[in-house]
Structure formats: C-alpha cells, structure tokens
Design a protein around this motif. Structure first.
Motif, PDB file in Angstrom:
ATOM      1  N   GLN A 288       0.853  -1.024  -0.302  1.00  0.00           N
ATOM      2  CA  GLN A 288       0.166  -0.095  -0.448  1.00  0.00           C
ATOM      3  C   GLN A 288       0.883   0.829   0.101  1.00  0.00           C
ATOM      4  O   GLN A 288       2.222   1.083   0.277  1.00  0.00           O
ATOM      5  CB  GLN A 288      -0.969   0.207   1.433  1.00  0.00           C
ATOM      6  N   MET A 290       3.041   4.105   1.063  1.00  0.00           N
ATOM      7  CA  MET A 290       2.602   4.658   2.326  1.00  0.00           C
ATOM      8  C   MET A 290       4.033   6.007   2.436  1.00  0.00           C
ATOM      9  O   MET A 290       4.494   6.150   1.332  1.00  0.00           O
ATOM     10  CB  MET A 290       4.381   3.853   3.194  1.00  0.00           C
ATOM     11  N   ALA A 359       2.641  10.335  -1.599  1.00  0.00           N
ATOM     12  CA  ALA A 359       2.541   9.131  -0.697  1.00  0.00           C
ATOM     13  C   ALA A 359       3.469   8.004  -1.274  1.00  0.00           C
ATOM     14  O   ALA A 359       3.463   6.787  -0.699  1.00  0.00           O
ATOM     15  CB  ALA A 359       1.243   8.696  -0.204  1.00  0.00           C
ATOM     16  N   TRP A 412      -8.462  12.754   2.808  1.00  0.00           N
ATOM     17  CA  TRP A 412      -9.068  11.283   2.388  1.00  0.00           C
ATOM     18  C   TRP A 412      -9.149  10.543   1.352  1.00  0.00           C
ATOM     19  O   TRP A 412      -8.523   9.966   0.837  1.00  0.00           O
ATOM     20  CB  TRP A 412      -9.125  10.453   3.515  1.00  0.00           C
ATOM     21  N   SER A 437      -5.497   6.849   0.199  1.00  0.00           N
ATOM     22  CA  SER A 437      -4.842   6.903   1.465  1.00  0.00           C
ATOM     23  C   SER A 437      -4.051   6.756   2.653  1.00  0.00           C
ATOM     24  O   SER A 437      -4.632   5.991   3.281  1.00  0.00           O
ATOM     25  CB  SER A 437      -5.004   8.475   1.170  1.00  0.00           C
ATOM     26  N   PRO A 438      -2.817   6.812   2.857  1.00  0.00           N
ATOM     27  CA  PRO A 438      -2.570   6.740   4.005  1.00  0.00           C
ATOM     28  C   PRO A 438      -2.448   8.001   4.867  1.00  0.00           C
ATOM     29  O   PRO A 438      -1.869   7.772   5.737  1.00  0.00           O
ATOM     30  CB  PRO A 438      -0.561   6.331   3.703  1.00  0.00           C
ATOM     31  N   THR A 440      -3.643  10.604   7.619  1.00  0.00           N
ATOM     32  CA  THR A 440      -4.121  10.270   9.351  1.00  0.00           C
ATOM     33  C   THR A 440      -4.763  11.700   9.357  1.00  0.00           C
ATOM     34  O   THR A 440      -3.688  12.594   9.022  1.00  0.00           O
ATOM     35  CB  THR A 440      -4.079   9.909   9.784  1.00  0.00           C
ATOM     36  N   ASP A 475       3.723   7.843  12.133  1.00  0.00           N
ATOM     37  CA  ASP A 475       3.019   6.806  11.930  1.00  0.00           C
ATOM     38  C   ASP A 475       2.172   6.095  13.310  1.00  0.00           C
ATOM     39  O   ASP A 475       1.976   6.808  14.266  1.00  0.00           O
ATOM     40  CB  ASP A 475       3.792   5.667  11.657  1.00  0.00           C
TER      41      ASP A 475
END
Length: 581
Positions: A288, A290, A359, A412, A437-438, A440, A475
């Motif tokens: 995915q 990152m 990303a 997102w 999408s990562p 947050t 993270d």
C-alpha cells in the motif's frame, strides 16, 4: 531543460557524466534503500574542458524571426558555435513548445502533424508535395490563436489554439513516440500508450525531480564507519570466501588501523555490521502507498532523535533541551536539540506532466541512464535543528473525536480518488478498493504544526522560511517533527535554531504561532473551505496562513489544515491544542 544564451539544451543522462573519485558521497542507509553502491556529487568544471555535466541540444525545432522558417536546427546552416539563420544571418529561436507524457517521454512539438491533421482532417500529409513550415505571429492577440503555422504544400494555415488541452494530441491521433532525448541516439522506447501533452519549454511541469534523503545517524555517522566506506565494496566480497584471520591481516595493513585509533577486530565488527545492513530486506514495492514519514529510514532516525546521543560525532549531535525549570508546552512530550546533523539528498529519478505522489503510490520513474548505474547524483548538507515529539497519550483520544476524523476524511477521500485515477491511467491491475490513501488526522496535525513553527521561527530567529526545512516522523507509534537548517549555502550556518528548542522559548513561539494561526487574512473563506490546494488535498490552508516555500515542505504543500491545531468557530474541540484550555 536549460536555456544558455540563445539556445536550449536538455541535461544528458548520468552515464555521460565524467565523475571523480574525490567527489564520492557515502550514506549506507540511503545507499541500501536505493540499491546503489555510492553517491556522486554532480561534476563541475570550467568550460571549455567539457568535463562537467553534458547537455544535448533540445528542442531540435528552431525558427527564424526574419524568414519565418520553422525547421530542425541542423537545416538552417548556422555557423559553428552560433545560432544564426544561414540565409538571413538573423538569430534563431528555439521552439517555445514541447510535448511530454506522464511516463517521462519528451519530444519536439509535432508542428507538421498538428497543421496537416487539424487543417484537412485526413490525418495524412499531402503526398508528393514539399513541406517547408513557417511560423508566424499575427500580433492581434496575446493568445495562441495568434501563433500560426503555414506549409508550402498549400494546406490551410492553422493556429496553435487548443494545443494545451489534455486530449488535444489524442483527438488528432498524435501518439507518444517514446523519445528520451536526454539519453542520446537509439534510446527511444516503443509502445508508449500515454497521451502526450503540450508544455511550455520552460514550464515547471516539464520536469519534477524525485529525491530521497537520509540523516547520518549512529553507527553509520561514526568515524570508523566513515573510514570503512571506501573499502567496504572490496572487503565485503571476501567475507564468504576468505577466513576471518586472513581478512584481519589485510585490515591490519590498511591505513584505518595504522594510526592506532582502531584495532583490526573493531574494523571487522564494523564490516560485519555494514554487511548485515546490505543483506537486510527492503519493503515490498507493491505494498500500500506509504508516506515517507513512516518508512524504515525515518523509524531509525526517530529512535536516535528521541533518545539523543551520549557521544557526539562529527555528523550527529543530539541532546535534551534545557528545561529552565519549566515543563514543556501542552501537547508536547519531548524537545531535543540537534546541534549537528548531516543530510544526504539523492536524485532517484524524475517524472513529467504530473507531480509525483507524496504518498509513494505513483510508480512512474524515468530512466536517468541507458544502462544500470551503481551510483546516483547527490549532495550533502550540514546544519542544526530541533526535534519535537508530540504526546501520544493525548493524540490517541484526539484522533477519535468526530471533528478531526471528519476533516481528515475529506482529504483522505480526495487523495484516494487521485491515487485510483492515476493507477487506472497507468494500467494498474490492482482492484480500486485496494488503493487507499495513507493520510490520517495525526499526519495532518503534525504536518501543519511543522509549517506554523517554521513560519514563526523564521520571524523569531532571522532565517528566511526557505532556509528552514521540515522532516516528519508520523505513524501509529511515531509522532515527531524535525525543523532544521540543512542548506548548501550560508543561510544554514547562521546558528540560532537550536535555541528555539529550549522549554521557555518553545512556550513563547508555540503560543505565538497558534495565535497567528487562529486568524487568516483570507478568512472566512480559508477556514470554511471544503477543499483547497493542489488536487484539493488541503482544507484550511493558504499562503496567507500556513503554506511554505516548496523547498521547505516534504509534500509540495498538501495535507494541511490549521483547524486541526486550533479548531473551527463551530467546534473548537477539533483543534488538538484547544484540549488544554
């Protein structure tokens, strides 16, 4: 592409550069990550020796302002070393327009095909006729409608109006030829299915560099590892072939131990440690997307920055901030003074037309050489900075609140749609539901916090904002930002940033930064925006409040929302720092 006097060139592939052993840069972690044996400083040399970076003439199409001819430069009969029309001795002008595709291919604007296919709609040039192109400007308007192409075959003239449309070339059946002029002859790729786009020769969209960077941290920043770097390639090949006693004797004769600073056994241990790094696995490239702030390189740096260093070395010194008998401001867990740091920035590749996705979901990579090279161009910079860790115990409950979740969801959703669209255009076989999408709420918060602190510190300690940079560590189990002055010019060595990390100073600057963030000269539209910025990847963020010079931001000024810091007029609890009030 670069313009030199009255001609235009494209920088040649790195396999044509003449590099020097004295210009080698080592950064083991980044070398392993990018799969190269070393980095090289770009060669610099005074003309006319020709030992620096090579360039090639591009675009090839030129025009004469006097006779109006439009043709390849070589057909003008220009005197050697000059750019003049052979017939009228007037200066030549390189084509203002080129075409490029998302896969990185680059070509001259197809003037002949554009004219004939647009004028007669047959899709073919008149067979048997001579085709001498002319480029004229009517001067009636400042638009492309006034730029007219004519041909001696008698076809109806056509303007360049509409040439910049996304599908302008596709509608006329003009395909990408897979050209890579920076790599020279016989370097073209066949079968490119991407749609070429018209660009201004000097447009920023003609080239987007993809850079990767790493900080020098222990043990790789230590003197022993630095002295081992030039020998590692030679000695590592012997580890599986020669008994250790033989290797120890070889090491004992080297200059690394001759000065008595290190024993052969210490050097061998360092060699084994470096070998273990080279043998370690890299993440799966098909995983995915990152954000770079969460990769393994950042995790290692986060650990070092959080704990500090007991023994400072030449390239890394990190100590706890002075408390002044004052606790940290609300929301912060740790402040570390990075008194010395070294960063290596390497050019991994480049793209064209569209920005590479921050990303990492965008897999476009243009070749920088015809053959596989064991090095990449890079620079090394030194500076100082402050590392700030946000309190995770306060972050977790904040992340679950409806306000932050709803606002992060908007970004997102837009980013996920962008990733899926690009994957579809690239012909990806992955189901769209697997592409997410990562981004947050935590990332948006820390990214925006870094921006407002850079803006505040630039006012407080005298640095221009462009001389400060952010480096994010975000993270599920990381929440930190590093603001530092690693720059290749004198603006990075003025001192003063480290002092911003002391507790008393942090109280002052954070309070001032949040105060400035509560009001923007573009409010209320800025705060009430449902989407803003590039590809609609921001919410409440504009150049009047939190955006930075692009060289200071890791993600081209996207994934920002100041409401994550101070809340909205309707819901102050959306703001992380409003919890402490």
């Amino acid at each position: 592409m670069i313009a030199i006097e009255d001609q235009s060139y494209v920088v040649s592939g790195i396999d044509s550069w003449r590099v020097w052993p004295s210009d080698v840069i080592y950064e083991p972690r980044l070398q392993h990550w990018l799969g190269v044996a070393k980095f090289q400083l770009p060669p610099a040399d005074e003309p006319p020796s020709g030992n620096g970076i090579k360039v090639r003439l591009f675009p090839e199409m030129y025009s004469c302002a006097s006779c109006k001819k439009l043709q390849a430069f070589r057909r003008f009969g220009s005197p050697h070393g000059q750019s003049q029309c052979g017939d009228c001795a007037r200066p030549l002008t390189p084509s203002r327009f080129v075409i490029a595709c998302e896969d990185g291919h680059l070509d001259d604007f197809p003037y002949s095909a554009w004219l004939h296919r647009k004028s007669d709609r047959t899709g073919e040039e008149n067979e048997g006729a001579e085709h001498e192109l002319r480029l004229e400007t009517t001067g009636q308007t400042a638009s492309l409608r006034s730029v007219v192409i004519k041909c001696s075959c008698g076809v109806r003239p056509a303007s360049l109006e509409g040439a910049f449309g996304r599908n302008a070339m596709k509608e006329l059946g003009i395909k990408c030829g897979g050209r890579r002029p920076w790599l020279g002859w016989k370097a073209d790729e066949s079968g490119c299915s991407a749609t070429p786009r018209t660009l201004q020769r000097g447009a920023s969209a003609a080239w987007f560099g993809i850079t990767r960077s790493a900080l020098s941290i222990p043990p790789w920043s230590e003197t022993l590892q630095q002295r081992l770097n030039p020998r590692f390639g030679e000695w590592s090949e012997l580890l599986d072939e020669v008994p250790e006693q033989v290797i120890l004797k070889m090491i004992a004769k080297s200059d690394i131990v001759n000065d008595g600073q290190f024993t052969p056994e210490q050097v061998l241990d360092a060699l084994h440690r470096r070998w273990a790094l080279e043998a370690s696995a890299l993440p799966d490239s098909d995983e995915q997307p990152m954000l770079e702030s969460a990769n393994e390189l950042r995790r290692e740096e986060y650990a070092q920055l959080s704990d500090g260093t007991g023994n400072a070395d030449r390239d890394f010194e990190c100590v706890s901030a002075l408390t002044d008998d004052m606790p940290l401001p609300y929301g912060l867990k740790r402040s570390m003074l990075v008194k010395r740091l070294r960063e290596v920035r390497a050019l991994e590749s480049f793209t064209r037309v569209d920005l590479p996705d921050p990303a990492g979901g965008d897999k476009r990579r243009s070749a920088m050489a015809k053959k596989t090279m064991d090095w990449l161009p890079a620079i090394e910079v030194s500076g100082e900075g402050v590392f700030i860790a946000v309190n995770d115990d306060l972050l977790k409950p904040w992340e679950q609140r409806p306000g932050p979740r709803a606002r992060a969801r908007k970004i997102w959703t837009n980013h996920t749609a962008l990733l899926r669209e690009r994957a579809e255009r690239a012909g990806s076989k992955r189901p769209p539901s697997d592409i997410k999408s990562p981004v947050t709420a935590r990332y948006i918060l820390l990214h925006t916090l870094a921006h407002v602190l850079v803006n505040e510190w630039s006012l407080d300690c005298g640095y221009p904002a462009a001389a400060l940079r952010e480096r994010l560590y975000v993270d599920k189990d990381m929440a930190g930002i590093l603001i530092y002055t690693a720059t290749s010019d004198s603006a990075g060595s003025l001192g003063g940033v480290v002092a911003q990390g002391e507790h008393r100073k942090l109280h002052e600057t954070l309070e001032a930064a949040l105060g400035r963030t509560e009001w923007c000269s573009q409010d209320p539209p800025c705060m009430e925006s449902e989407a803003s910025g590039l590809d609609s990847l921001n919410l409440a963020a504009c150049y009047a409040c939190v955006l930075l010079p692009e060289t200071s931001c890791e993600t081209n000024n996207v994934f920002l929302d100041r409401a994550m810091l101070i809340g909205t007029p309707e819901d102050s609890s959306t703001g992380f720092f409003k919890q402490g009030n």
